[in-house]
Design a protein around this motif. Structure first.
Motif, PDB file in Angstrom:
ATOM      1  N   GLU A 199       0.946  -1.299   0.146  1.00 12.36           N
ATOM      2  CA  GLU A 199       0.032  -0.001   0.075  1.00 12.36           C
ATOM      3  C   GLU A 199       0.891   1.279   0.096  1.00 12.36           C
ATOM      4  O   GLU A 199       0.453   2.145  -0.779  1.00 12.36           O
ATOM      5  CB  GLU A 199      -1.091   0.199   1.297  1.00 12.36           C
ATOM      6  N   TYR A 209       1.277   4.166  -2.981  1.00 14.97           N
ATOM      7  CA  TYR A 209       0.726   5.221  -2.510  1.00 14.97           C
ATOM      8  C   TYR A 209       1.916   6.232  -3.202  1.00 14.97           C
ATOM      9  O   TYR A 209       1.689   7.313  -3.902  1.00 14.97           O
ATOM     10  CB  TYR A 209       0.429   5.665  -1.172  1.00 14.97           C
ATOM     11  N   ARG A 261       1.312   8.650  -6.582  1.00 21.40           N
ATOM     12  CA  ARG A 261       1.705  10.080  -6.286  1.00 21.40           C
ATOM     13  C   ARG A 261       2.673  10.671  -7.179  1.00 21.40           C
ATOM     14  O   ARG A 261       2.389  11.782  -7.881  1.00 21.40           O
ATOM     15  CB  ARG A 261       2.092  10.464  -4.961  1.00 21.40           C
ATOM     16  N   ASN A 282      -5.019   9.153  -7.300  1.00 19.51           N
ATOM     17  CA  ASN A 282      -4.383   8.047  -6.629  1.00 19.51           C
ATOM     18  C   ASN A 282      -5.386   7.672  -5.265  1.00 19.51           C
ATOM     19  O   ASN A 282      -5.822   6.408  -5.335  1.00 19.51           O
ATOM     20  CB  ASN A 282      -3.296   8.766  -5.532  1.00 19.51           C
ATOM     21  N   ASN A 283      -5.977   8.515  -4.383  1.00 17.39           N
ATOM     22  CA  ASN A 283      -6.917   8.257  -3.526  1.00 17.39           C
ATOM     23  C   ASN A 283      -8.249   8.362  -4.160  1.00 17.39           C
ATOM     24  O   ASN A 283      -9.306   7.873  -3.719  1.00 17.39           O
ATOM     25  CB  ASN A 283      -6.733   9.084  -2.431  1.00 17.39           C
ATOM     26  N   ASP A 313      -7.504  14.083  -6.614  1.00 17.25           N
ATOM     27  CA  ASP A 313      -6.189  14.271  -6.620  1.00 17.25           C
ATOM     28  C   ASP A 313      -5.672  15.045  -7.625  1.00 17.25           C
ATOM     29  O   ASP A 313      -4.755  15.839  -7.820  1.00 17.25           O
ATOM     30  CB  ASP A 313      -5.520  13.101  -6.767  1.00 17.25           C
ATOM     31  N   GLY A 317     -10.318   5.264  -6.152  1.00 17.67           N
ATOM     32  CA  GLY A 317      -8.874   5.570  -6.348  1.00 17.67           C
ATOM     33  C   GLY A 317      -8.056   4.486  -6.829  1.00 17.67           C
ATOM     34  O   GLY A 317      -8.340   3.015  -6.749  1.00 17.67           O
ATOM     35  N   ARG A 356      -5.226   3.536  -6.025  1.00 16.62           N
ATOM     36  CA  ARG A 356      -4.249   2.800  -5.220  1.00 16.62           C
ATOM     37  C   ARG A 356      -5.102   1.760  -4.635  1.00 16.62           C
ATOM     38  O   ARG A 356      -4.850   0.656  -4.245  1.00 16.62           O
ATOM     39  CB  ARG A 356      -3.831   3.920  -4.118  1.00 16.62           C
ATOM     40  N   GLU A 357      -6.406   1.886  -4.300  1.00 15.25           N
ATOM     41  CA  GLU A 357      -7.266   1.150  -3.722  1.00 15.25           C
ATOM     42  C   GLU A 357      -7.627  -0.035  -4.641  1.00 15.25           C
ATOM     43  O   GLU A 357      -7.578  -1.304  -4.368  1.00 15.25           O
ATOM     44  CB  GLU A 357      -8.670   1.639  -3.232  1.00 15.25           C
TER      45      GLU A 357
END
Length: 364
Positions: free
Chosen positions: A127, A131, A135, A168-169, A173, A249, A251-252
Motif C-alpha cells: 500500500e 501510494y 503520487r 491516487n486516492n 487528486d 482511487g 491505489r485502492e
C-alpha cells in the motif's frame, strides 16, 4: 519415552517406503507450483513497476521462487532415499544421511510457512509503495516531452482505464496538480494567465480530470472539466449527481487486485506446507523404523518408529543442559544424574592395585 511410537512390520515398512516415494514426486510437482506462483506474482508486480516506489515488495515472489526450486531438489533426493529404504541393504548407504536430510527438510518446510505468512503481511508495504509510486506518476503526468517521464501519461491512462479508477486516492487528486503541460496552454488567454497568477506556485490548476477517468457506461457525455461548477452544465448538481467518472482511487483498486492474488498464493502455499510436513513425518517414521530394525539385526522382524526418541520435555531439558554447560568440559558438573558427553568425562580407575613386584638383581 518415545513420542508417538508406532510398531512396523516388514510389510508396513515396505508400503510406507513406496507411498513416500510417490508422495515425494508429488512434492516435486508442488515445488514447481510454488516456483510458478512466485514467478507469476513477480511478473504482475513488474507490470505496474512504473507506479510503485522501490521497496521490499519483491521479497515475497523471490521467496516463493527460491523455495520452489529447493523443493524440487530436496523432494527429488527424498524420492530416491525412500525408494532405497524398501531394501535394508540399500538403506545402509543412506543411514547417516537421513537425519541431516530430515533436519534440512524441516527448515525448508518452515520457509514455506514463512512465505505463506508473508503473503498476508505484505499488504502494508504494498500500500505504501503504491501510494508513493502513484503520487509521483500523477505528478509527472504532464511531462510528455521529458526523457524518463514521457511514458508516464500513457501508463497512468491505461491504468485508469484498465482498473476503472481515477487518481491516487480519488478523482480529487487531479485538482491539486497541474496535469496539462505548459506547451499546450495558450499564454495569450486571459483565463489561463489569471489561473496561473491565482496560484502561489504558478501552476495551472483546474477542477477537471483526464479523459481516462471517464466511465463509458454513463448515459451522459463525460464531464471532465468544471466538475464542481453546477452552472457550467445543464441539469447537473455536483453534490447529488452520480458522476460519470470513476470515483474509486487507483491505489485502492491496485491494492485489492494484488491482495486477491496474494491471498490465493498464500492459501496454496499453506496447503503445500501441510502436505510437505505430512511427508516429512512419514520420512521420520521410516528413518527410525529402519534404524531400529538394523539395530535388532532381524531384517524381517518388527521394529518401532517414532517422531522423537524422548519426550518433548526431556529433549528440551537435555539440550538446555548442553547449552548451559558449553565450554565447561573441564569442570565438575553440579547437576545430579546428568550424563552429558561434554562434561563429567569418566576416567578409568587410577587407584592403586596389588601388583606383584619383582626385585631386579644388581649387576655383579
Amino acid at each position: 519415552m518415545a513420542v508417538l511410537k508406532v510398531k512396523f512390520t516388514k510389510t508396513k515398512r515396505d508400503k510406507l517406503a513406496q507411498i513416500l516415494w510417490i508422495l515425494n514426486w508429488v512434492s516435486v510437482v508442488s515445488g514447481i507450483i510454488l516456483f510458478s506462483l512466485g514467478l507469476f506474482l513477480k511478473i504482475e508486480i513488474k507490470k505496474r513497476n512504473e507506479v510503485m516506489a522501490k521497496g521490499d515488495i519483491n521479497s515475497v515472489p523471490n521467496m516463493l521462487i527460491s523455495v520452489g526450486v529447493i523443493a524440487c531438489i530436496i523432494n527429488f533426493l527424498g524420492g530416491k532415499i525412500c525408494y532405497d529404504c524398501s531394501d535394508a541393504n540399500k538403506f545402509s548407504r543412506w543411514k547417516l544421511v537421513m537425519l541431516p536430510y530430515i533436519v534440512c527438510t524441516f527448515c525448508f518446510t518452515f520457509c514455506i510457512l514463512v512465505g505463506a505468512v508473508m503473503c498476508y503481511t505484505m499488504r502494508n508495504e504494498l500500500e505504501e509503495s503504491l501510494y508513493l509510486g502513484l503520487r509521483d506518476a500523477i505528478k509527472f503526468y504532464k511531462d510528455t516531452d521529458i526523457p524518463g517521464r514521457c511514458f508516464l501519461k500513457k501508463t497512468v491512462d491505461m491504468l485508469q482505464i484498465g482498473f476503472q479508477c481515477c487518481g491516487n486516492n480519488g478523482f480529487r487528486d487531479w485538482f491539486a496538480i497541474q496535469w496539462v503541460s505548459a506547451r499546450y496552454l495558450n499564454m495569450a488567454s486571459k483565463e489561463v494567465l489569471d489561473r496561473l497568477k491565482s496560484n502561489v506556485d504558478g501552476k495551472f490548476l483546474v477542477d477537471g480530470v483526464p479523459f481516462s477517468c471517464c466511465n463509458p457506461s454513463s448515459p451522459r457525455p463525460c464531464i471532465q472539466y468544471q466538475l464542481t461548477n453546477n452552472s457550467a452544465h445543464y441539469n447537473y448538481d455536483f453534490l447529488t449527481e452520480e458522476l460519470n467518472i470513476w470515483v474509486k482511487g487507483c491505489r485502492e483498486a491496485l491494492l485489492d487486485y494484488y491482495t486477491a492474488i496474494m491471498r490465493s498464493v498464500g492459501i496454496t502455499a499453506l496447503f503445500i506446507w501441510l502436505f510437505e510436513l505430512s511427508v516429512l513425518i512419514g520420512v521420520r517414521y521410516l528413518q527410525t523404523a529402519m534404524k531400529n530394525v538394523l539395530l535388532l539385526g532381524d531384517l524381517e522382524g518388527e521394529s518401532d518408529g517414532w517422531l522423537l526418541e524422548n519426550s518433548f520435555v526431556e529433549a528440551a531439558k537435555y539440550n538446555i543442559n548442553i547449552i548451559k554447560n558449553l565450554g565447561k568440559a573441564n569442570q565438575i558438573s553440579t547437576v545430579s544424574g546428568m550424563n552429558d558427553p561434554n562434561i563429567d568425562v569418566q576416567n578409568t580407575n587410577c587407584g592403586k592395585t596389588n601388583v606383584t613386584t619383582k626385585s631386579v638383581p644388581a649387576a655383579s
